[in-house]
Motif scaffolding. Structure first.
Motif, PDB file in Angstrom:
ATOM      1  N   SER A 189      19.493   5.790 -34.750  1.00  0.00           N
ATOM      2  CA  SER A 189      19.139   6.562 -33.565  1.00  0.00           C
ATOM      3  C   SER A 189      20.327   6.658 -32.628  1.00  0.00           C
ATOM      4  CB  SER A 189      17.966   5.917 -32.821  1.00  0.00           C
ATOM      5  OG  SER A 189      17.689   6.628 -31.621  1.00  0.00           O
ATOM      6  N   ILE A 190      20.482   7.831 -32.014  1.00  0.00           N
ATOM      7  CA  ILE A 190      21.516   8.000 -30.986  1.00  0.00           C
ATOM      8  C   ILE A 190      20.892   8.041 -29.596  1.00  0.00           C
ATOM      9  CG2 ILE A 190      23.022   9.244 -32.578  1.00  0.00           C
ATOM     10  CD1 ILE A 190      22.240  11.840 -31.037  1.00  0.00           C
ATOM     11  N   ALA A 191      19.591   7.755 -29.505  1.00  0.00           N
ATOM     12  CA  ALA A 191      18.914   7.921 -28.220  1.00  0.00           C
ATOM     13  C   ALA A 191      17.890   6.843 -27.887  1.00  0.00           C
ATOM     14  CB  ALA A 191      18.224   9.287 -28.176  1.00  0.00           C
ATOM     15  N   ALA A 192      17.291   6.185 -28.881  1.00  0.00           N
ATOM     16  CA  ALA A 192      16.189   5.248 -28.620  1.00  0.00           C
ATOM     17  C   ALA A 192      16.716   3.845 -28.341  1.00  0.00           C
ATOM     18  CB  ALA A 192      15.223   5.239 -29.805  1.00  0.00           C
ATOM     19  N   PHE A 193      17.540   3.727 -27.304  1.00  0.00           N
ATOM     20  CA  PHE A 193      18.184   2.435 -27.036  1.00  0.00           C
ATOM     21  C   PHE A 193      17.195   1.386 -26.551  1.00  0.00           C
ATOM     22  CE2 PHE A 193      21.510   5.699 -26.188  1.00  0.00           C
ATOM     23  CZ  PHE A 193      22.256   5.444 -27.313  1.00  0.00           C
ATOM     24  N   ALA A 194      16.160   1.807 -25.824  1.00  0.00           N
ATOM     25  CA  ALA A 194      15.199   0.843 -25.295  1.00  0.00           C
ATOM     26  C   ALA A 194      14.402   0.182 -26.412  1.00  0.00           C
ATOM     27  CB  ALA A 194      14.254   1.535 -24.314  1.00  0.00           C
ATOM     28  N   ARG A 195      14.028   0.939 -27.437  1.00  0.00           N
ATOM     29  CA  ARG A 195      13.192   0.411 -28.512  1.00  0.00           C
ATOM     30  C   ARG A 195      13.977   0.006 -29.746  1.00  0.00           C
ATOM     31  NH1 ARG A 195       8.333   3.647 -30.590  1.00  0.00           N
ATOM     32  NH2 ARG A 195       8.217   1.693 -31.756  1.00  0.00           N
ATOM     33  N   GLY A 196      15.115   0.625 -29.939  1.00  0.00           N
ATOM     34  CA  GLY A 196      15.805   0.494 -31.210  1.00  0.00           C
ATOM     35  C   GLY A 196      16.174  -0.922 -31.604  1.00  0.00           C
ATOM     36  N   ALA A 197      16.718  -1.688 -30.662  1.00  0.00           N
ATOM     37  CA  ALA A 197      17.182  -3.033 -31.002  1.00  0.00           C
ATOM     38  C   ALA A 197      16.017  -3.902 -31.467  1.00  0.00           C
ATOM     39  CB  ALA A 197      17.875  -3.655 -29.802  1.00  0.00           C
ATOM     40  N   GLY A 198      14.906  -3.829 -30.757  1.00  0.00           N
ATOM     41  CA  GLY A 198      13.752  -4.627 -31.136  1.00  0.00           C
ATOM     42  C   GLY A 198      13.138  -4.199 -32.443  1.00  0.00           C
ATOM     43  N   ALA A 199      13.309  -2.919 -32.785  1.00  0.00           N
ATOM     44  CA  ALA A 199      12.735  -2.397 -34.021  1.00  0.00           C
ATOM     45  C   ALA A 199      13.638  -2.644 -35.227  1.00  0.00           C
ATOM     46  CB  ALA A 199      12.463  -0.899 -33.884  1.00  0.00           C
ATOM     47  N   GLY A 200      14.857  -3.089 -34.988  1.00  0.00           N
ATOM     48  CA  GLY A 200      15.761  -3.394 -36.089  1.00  0.00           C
ATOM     49  C   GLY A 200      16.424  -2.195 -36.717  1.00  0.00           C
ATOM     50  N   ILE A 201      16.500  -1.092 -35.973  1.00  0.00           N
ATOM     51  CA  ILE A 201      17.182   0.085 -36.511  1.00  0.00           C
ATOM     52  C   ILE A 201      18.600   0.160 -35.935  1.00  0.00           C
ATOM     53  CG2 ILE A 201      14.991   1.282 -36.757  1.00  0.00           C
ATOM     54  CD1 ILE A 201      15.651   2.947 -34.329  1.00  0.00           C
ATOM     55  N   LYS A 202      19.422   0.995 -36.526  1.00  0.00           N
ATOM     56  CA  LYS A 202      20.806   1.112 -36.088  1.00  0.00           C
ATOM     57  C   LYS A 202      20.906   2.017 -34.860  1.00  0.00           C
ATOM     58  CE  LYS A 202      22.941   0.318 -40.606  1.00  0.00           C
ATOM     59  NZ  LYS A 202      23.761   0.883 -41.699  1.00  0.00           N
ATOM     60  N   LEU A 203      21.604   1.526 -33.842  1.00  0.00           N
ATOM     61  CA  LEU A 203      21.849   2.308 -32.636  1.00  0.00           C
ATOM     62  C   LEU A 203      23.300   2.754 -32.638  1.00  0.00           C
ATOM     63  CD1 LEU A 203      19.947   0.083 -30.054  1.00  0.00           C
ATOM     64  CD2 LEU A 203      19.138   2.152 -31.197  1.00  0.00           C
ATOM     65  N   LEU A 204      23.503   4.043 -32.385  1.00  0.00           N
ATOM     66  CA  LEU A 204      24.838   4.615 -32.507  1.00  0.00           C
ATOM     67  C   LEU A 204      25.230   5.353 -31.231  1.00  0.00           C
ATOM     68  CD1 LEU A 204      24.367   6.292 -36.020  1.00  0.00           C
ATOM     69  CD2 LEU A 204      25.064   3.925 -35.541  1.00  0.00           C
ATOM     70  N   GLY A 205      26.535   5.367 -30.947  1.00  0.00           N
ATOM     71  CA  GLY A 205      27.036   6.163 -29.837  1.00  0.00           C
ATOM     72  C   GLY A 205      27.443   5.336 -28.644  1.00  0.00           C
ATOM     73  N   GLY A 206      27.215   5.882 -27.438  1.00  0.00           N
ATOM     74  CA  GLY A 206      27.714   5.252 -26.222  1.00  0.00           C
ATOM     75  C   GLY A 206      26.694   4.462 -25.449  1.00  0.00           C
ATOM     76  N   GLY A 207      25.509   4.290 -25.976  1.00  0.00           N
ATOM     77  CA  GLY A 207      24.460   3.569 -25.260  1.00  0.00           C
ATOM     78  C   GLY A 207      24.620   2.070 -25.349  1.00  0.00           C
ATOM     79  N   PRO A 208      23.835   1.333 -24.577  1.00  0.00           N
ATOM     80  CA  PRO A 208      23.914  -0.130 -24.579  1.00  0.00           C
ATOM     81  C   PRO A 208      23.605  -0.728 -25.951  1.00  0.00           C
ATOM     82  CG  PRO A 208      21.968   0.640 -23.397  1.00  0.00           C
ATOM     83  CD  PRO A 208      22.802   1.833 -23.659  1.00  0.00           C
ATOM     84  N   GLY A 209      24.493  -1.570 -26.435  1.00  0.00           N
ATOM     85  CA  GLY A 209      24.305  -2.234 -27.715  1.00  0.00           C
ATOM     86  C   GLY A 209      24.539  -1.373 -28.923  1.00  0.00           C
ATOM     87  N   ALA A 210      25.040  -0.148 -28.712  1.00  0.00           N
ATOM     88  CA  ALA A 210      25.204   0.789 -29.832  1.00  0.00           C
ATOM     89  C   ALA A 210      26.583   0.654 -30.470  1.00  0.00           C
ATOM     90  CB  ALA A 210      25.000   2.216 -29.350  1.00  0.00           C
ATOM     91  N   ASP A 211      26.651   1.026 -31.732  1.00  0.00           N
ATOM     92  CA  ASP A 211      27.915   1.060 -32.468  1.00  0.00           C
ATOM     93  C   ASP A 211      28.624   2.367 -32.131  1.00  0.00           C
ATOM     94  OD1 ASP A 211      29.994   1.168 -34.295  1.00  0.00           O
ATOM     95  OD2 ASP A 211      28.693   1.562 -36.019  1.00  0.00           O
ATOM     96  N   PRO A 212      29.811   2.330 -31.501  1.00  0.00           N
ATOM     97  CA  PRO A 212      30.491   3.572 -31.139  1.00  0.00           C
ATOM     98  C   PRO A 212      31.070   4.318 -32.329  1.00  0.00           C
ATOM     99  CG  PRO A 212      31.867   1.687 -30.598  1.00  0.00           C
ATOM    100  CD  PRO A 212      30.541   1.134 -31.039  1.00  0.00           C
ATOM    101  N   GLY A 213      31.245   3.619 -33.457  1.00  0.00           N
ATOM    102  CA  GLY A 213      31.733   4.280 -34.660  1.00  0.00           C
ATOM    103  C   GLY A 213      33.098   4.921 -34.493  1.00  0.00           C
ATOM    104  N   THR A 214      33.974   4.253 -33.759  1.00  0.00           N
ATOM    105  CA  THR A 214      35.252   4.854 -33.386  1.00  0.00           C
ATOM    106  C   THR A 214      36.052   5.329 -34.595  1.00  0.00           C
ATOM    107  OG1 THR A 214      35.308   3.430 -31.429  1.00  0.00           O
ATOM    108  CG2 THR A 214      37.385   4.490 -32.092  1.00  0.00           C
TER     109      THR A 214
END
Length: 310
Positions: free
Chosen positions: A233-258
């Motif tokens: 997900s590039i947007a579900a930062f509030a739920r994503g970490a607890g759900a165990g899915i990958k968070l991408l981009g510039g949000g909190p806790g996300a992988d920036p994938g530089t």
């Protein structure tokens, strides 16, 4: 520029001197700059309200003509020269008439693209590549893309089809013909989405890309994709970490994938030059009307990219 934290009303245009490029830098006369959701999030306070960061310049991608070069100004495609038509990304403060950026951010503009298309290609393009890499999408697999008719979604659909995947894309019915044209199987979002996906892909879904951040997108992805590491997900930062899915981009806790995103840039320009990518522009606004551009972006109903034209 954002004078303070808040809504689009805090945006204004100011006059500021543009420095000469230093070693390894180039100056660009901007012809178009892409508008992206991250721009609004930065000044809305979504990522914090540090008073030291305002006023803040906005934008991260642009297309234009090189007007000056510093010593050893060499980009990924080679030396950069005055008069070159280029795309610049990453390009901090890209909402501008003129811009100085590192030469390492500059790639040749595909002749096949208009200025507006070129100015809106990179952020959505590299994000789409990052998402598909993160879920490990391969040939003959089935991927569910939530928000398939948005800026990132349209590129993700095309890139996934090019990989030989079967693409199921959620969108409002008015956008289904466009998704079919791009090679996807369109599916209306809303109640019963999981059942409609099962009907379209009775053998199952291998991966899911959430580009909208809604509870529906997260819930349906978790219900249909057995391996949570193949949901991004590039947007579900509030739920994503607890759900165990990958968070991408510039949000909190996300992988920036530089590194992934940097490597994607020449792939995208090559594909665009060869006519393998359609870049849709949802609207153009003069730079002075950046607030109106952001208001349109915030509706969440645009098809393609919004672009500022100085």
């Amino acid at each position: 520029m954002a004078r303070a934290y808040g809504g689009p009303e805090v945006l204004s245009v100011i006059d500021a001197p543009v420095p000469d490029p230093g070693p390894g830098e180039v100056r660009i006369a901007v012809r178009a700059a892409g508008v992206n959701p991250i721009d609004h999030k930065l000044y809305s306070g979504a990522f914090g309200t540090d008073p030291a960061k305002v006023p803040m310049r906005l934008g991260s991608e642009a297309a234009g003509v090189v007007t000056a070069v510093g010593a050893a100004a060499t980009g990924p495609a080679g030396p950069v020269a005055v008069g070159d038509e280029v795309i610049a990304y990453p390009a901090a403060g890209a909402y501008a008439a003129e811009l100085v950026v590192p030469a390492s951010s500059v790639l040749p503009k595909p002749a096949a693209l208009s200025w507006e298309q070129a100015g809106g290609l990179m952020v959505v393009g590299v994000t789409a590549v990052h998402v598909l890499e993160a879920v490990g999408l391969g040939k003959d697999e089935v991927v569910l893309i939530h928000g398939a008719a948005g800026g990132v979604g349209l590129l993700a659909v095309q890139l996934a089809v090019a990989r030989g995947a079967t693409v199921l894309g959620t969108a409002s019915p008015a956008k289904h013909d466009l998704l079919r044209d791009l090679g996807a199987i369109p599916i209306a979002y809303g109640p019963g989405l999981a059942d409609r996906v099962r009907e379209a892909a009775p053998e199952g879904v291998h991966a899911a890309a959430d580009l909208v951040g809604t509870d529906e997108a997260v819930d349906v992805s978790l219900e249909l994709v057995a391996d949570r590491s193949r949901i991004a997900s590039i947007a579900a930062f509030a739920r994503g970490a607890g759900a165990g899915i990958k968070l991408l981009g510039g949000g909190p806790g996300a992988d920036p994938g530089t590194e992934v995103r940097a490597a994607a840039r020449p792939q995208l320009t090559e594909a665009a030059e060869a006519g393998r990518l359609r870049i849709l522009v949802a609207g153009t606004y003069p730079l002075r009307d950046a607030a109106d551009a952001h208001r349109q972006s915030l509706t969440g109903h645009t098809t393609g990219k919004i672009v500022l034209v100085p």
